[in-house]
Motif scaffolding. Sequence first.
Motif, short mmCIF file in Angstrom:
data_model
loop_
_atom_site.label_atom_id
_atom_site.label_comp_id
_atom_site.label_asym_id
_atom_site.label_seq_id
_atom_site.Cartn_x
_atom_site.Cartn_y
_atom_site.Cartn_z
N UNK A 1 3.28 -2.40 5.16
CA UNK A 1 2.85 -1.48 5.97
C UNK A 1 1.79 -0.52 5.94
N UNK A 2 0.84 -0.93 6.78
CA UNK A 2 -0.63 -0.28 6.57
C UNK A 2 -0.59 1.36 6.52
N UNK A 3 0.29 1.87 7.32
CA UNK A 3 0.31 3.44 7.36
C UNK A 3 0.97 3.93 6.41
N UNK A 4 1.94 3.32 5.56
CA UNK A 4 2.69 3.78 4.58
C UNK A 4 1.58 3.70 3.38
N UNK A 5 0.85 2.63 3.22
CA UNK A 5 -0.26 2.19 1.91
C UNK A 5 -0.85 3.54 2.09
N UNK A 6 -1.75 3.86 3.24
CA UNK A 6 -2.58 4.91 3.50
C UNK A 6 -2.14 6.32 3.05
N UNK B 1 -12.30 12.04 3.36
CA UNK B 1 -11.71 10.74 2.95
C UNK B 1 -11.79 9.62 4.22
N UNK B 2 -12.00 8.65 3.76
CA UNK B 2 -11.95 7.43 4.69
C UNK B 2 -10.63 6.69 4.57
N UNK B 3 -9.68 7.29 3.88
CA UNK B 3 -8.57 6.71 3.59
C UNK B 3 -7.56 6.87 4.75
N UNK B 4 -7.72 8.21 5.23
CA UNK B 4 -7.03 8.42 6.60
C UNK B 4 -7.39 8.35 7.80
N UNK B 5 -8.64 7.46 7.67
CA UNK B 5 -9.18 7.07 9.23
C UNK B 5 -8.09 6.81 10.19
N UNK C 1 8.43 0.41 -2.64
CA UNK C 1 8.74 0.68 -1.41
C UNK C 1 8.86 -0.58 -0.78
N UNK C 2 9.88 -0.70 0.15
CA UNK C 2 10.30 -1.88 0.96
C UNK C 2 11.01 -1.54 2.14
N UNK C 3 10.92 -2.58 3.05
CA UNK C 3 11.68 -2.34 4.33
C UNK C 3 12.55 -3.54 4.40
N UNK C 4 13.80 -3.70 3.68
CA UNK C 4 14.42 -4.68 3.45
C UNK C 4 15.25 -5.39 4.66
N UNK C 5 15.66 -4.59 5.56
CA UNK C 5 16.18 -5.18 7.00
C UNK C 5 15.48 -6.10 7.77
N UNK C 6 14.15 -5.80 7.86
CA UNK C 6 13.19 -6.57 8.65
C UNK C 6 11.72 -6.32 7.85
N UNK C 7 11.47 -7.11 6.77
CA UNK C 7 9.89 -6.67 6.19
C UNK C 7 8.91 -6.50 7.17
N UNK C 8 8.22 -5.42 6.97
CA UNK C 8 6.96 -5.59 7.73
C UNK C 8 6.01 -6.02 7.06
N UNK C 9 5.07 -6.90 7.33
CA UNK C 9 5.00 -7.09 9.09
C UNK C 9 5.74 -8.63 9.13
#
Length: 495
Positions: free
Chosen positions: A229-234, A119-123, A271-279
């Motif tokens: 957040x790119x890492x979570x999207x992966x 997979x190249x998703x987890x590169x 999925x969300x980062x409500x305290x401080x949205x990334x990015x």
Amino acid sequence: MDSPVEIPYQSFIKIDRKSDTAIYMQIAHQLINAIQRGSLPLGAKLPGTRTLSNILEVHRNTVVSAYDELFAQGWVESLPNKGTFVIGKNEEKPLKIKNFDKSNLRLYPQITGFSFKTTNILDNPFEHSECEYMFNDGVPDIRLTQIDQHSRIYSSIMKRKAHKVLGHYNHDGSEFFKKNLSNYLNLSRGLSISSNNLLITRSTEMSIYIVSEILLSEGDTVLVGDLSYFSVNMIFQKAGVRIVSVPVDHEGLSVEGVREICKKQKIRMLYLTPHHHYPTTVTLSAQRRLELLNLANEYGFAILEDDYDYDFHYDKSPILPLASADTNGMVIYIGSFGKSLAPGFRTGFIVAPENLMKEMRKYLGIIDRQGDILMEQVLGEMIAEGEIHRYLKKSLKVYQERRDRFIDLLNEYLGDHVSFNKPSGGLAVWAEWKTTVNLMQLSRYCSQNNLFLPRTLLYQNKELTAMRLGYGNLNFDEMESSIRILSESTRALIG
């Protein structure tokens, strides 16, 4: 002890007559390797030089030279009228490896003899550079960490309680830590949980992976902020789900955007980062938090709330997480405890209702059965003794000063080229370029001037040219040098 003729020497001694390494050295190195791997047991008797030369089809003097090399390196001993033996019977200290011939690596297969999925998703998206200065996406400064004090606590527990905490596996986590962490989260986040609602993991990414394994199936729809957040999207992509972006404005994730999508299709998770949205660092307003909870109840989707940067707030008290107002079990709350500490002292956690917690423990038991119960004991004592609170209070003052200085420098050096808001917390600033700039080219300009801009900080499409600039790891002098280089590179690029 096995007789020397019963040991299959030809199976682990392969001679390459085209190699630049002398044959006697090839034999010696491979015999050493066999001793290390246990193919030649400690105390084993080696064949006579004539016998081994016949087995390997080499001159006897070659074997003599190989044995001399083994003797010189301390691997064998010669006993009069008995033969040559591998040293090590009843040895208390392991034999030190004297040398390793890398040419022997050719003996190990370079490719598998079977097929497997790739997979190249987890590169790995992360980059490294030798530049003196660099921006990141907002991480604490390890130089502020009181590593010596933390190490003393760790050492003290090793002496006092090692026999209690190291004598068994406990993938459920230290009960002492879970009790203290649940109290800490109740007081700092307004939750009402017990240790039964906690799962201790290694990181936020591990937490999301476990949640995804249980809740998501291929083809499910997951909503994330635009941008996210790119890492979570992966992780989500690896699960085979469909990721749909929801607009984000100055009040955070758009509730109307979520509602419109829910009217058209089935949503499994938000999925969300409500305290401080990334990015972008914006905070989700209190009104929108309540509206999202109502939508989750109405349409039946789970909310995965990441408390990213919750500990770092400066101007006012943080808005309590959605999980604190959740009465219907729709929110799974995840985070990283001890983010202000050195990386080795951090741990992840999941907060969820007990029925889901029961299932998550099964998955954690497979991927991390042993856990890190000793470190959890350390963190538990740091909470119980108030050390975490004292350290956070001290470090927050430093980070607030750095934020204010960083904003001043951005205005001074880049005020004509970028727009940004002063974040209420976190360790990064979201900066949008007023004029079109090729960010990849800008990154190369900066690199030539000793400033590294990782591509994970760069956000560019037809409508947007922006960067997430972390300042937490930079002191005042490093900030000024970094922003000055970024400013000079920007001017050189746009003219």
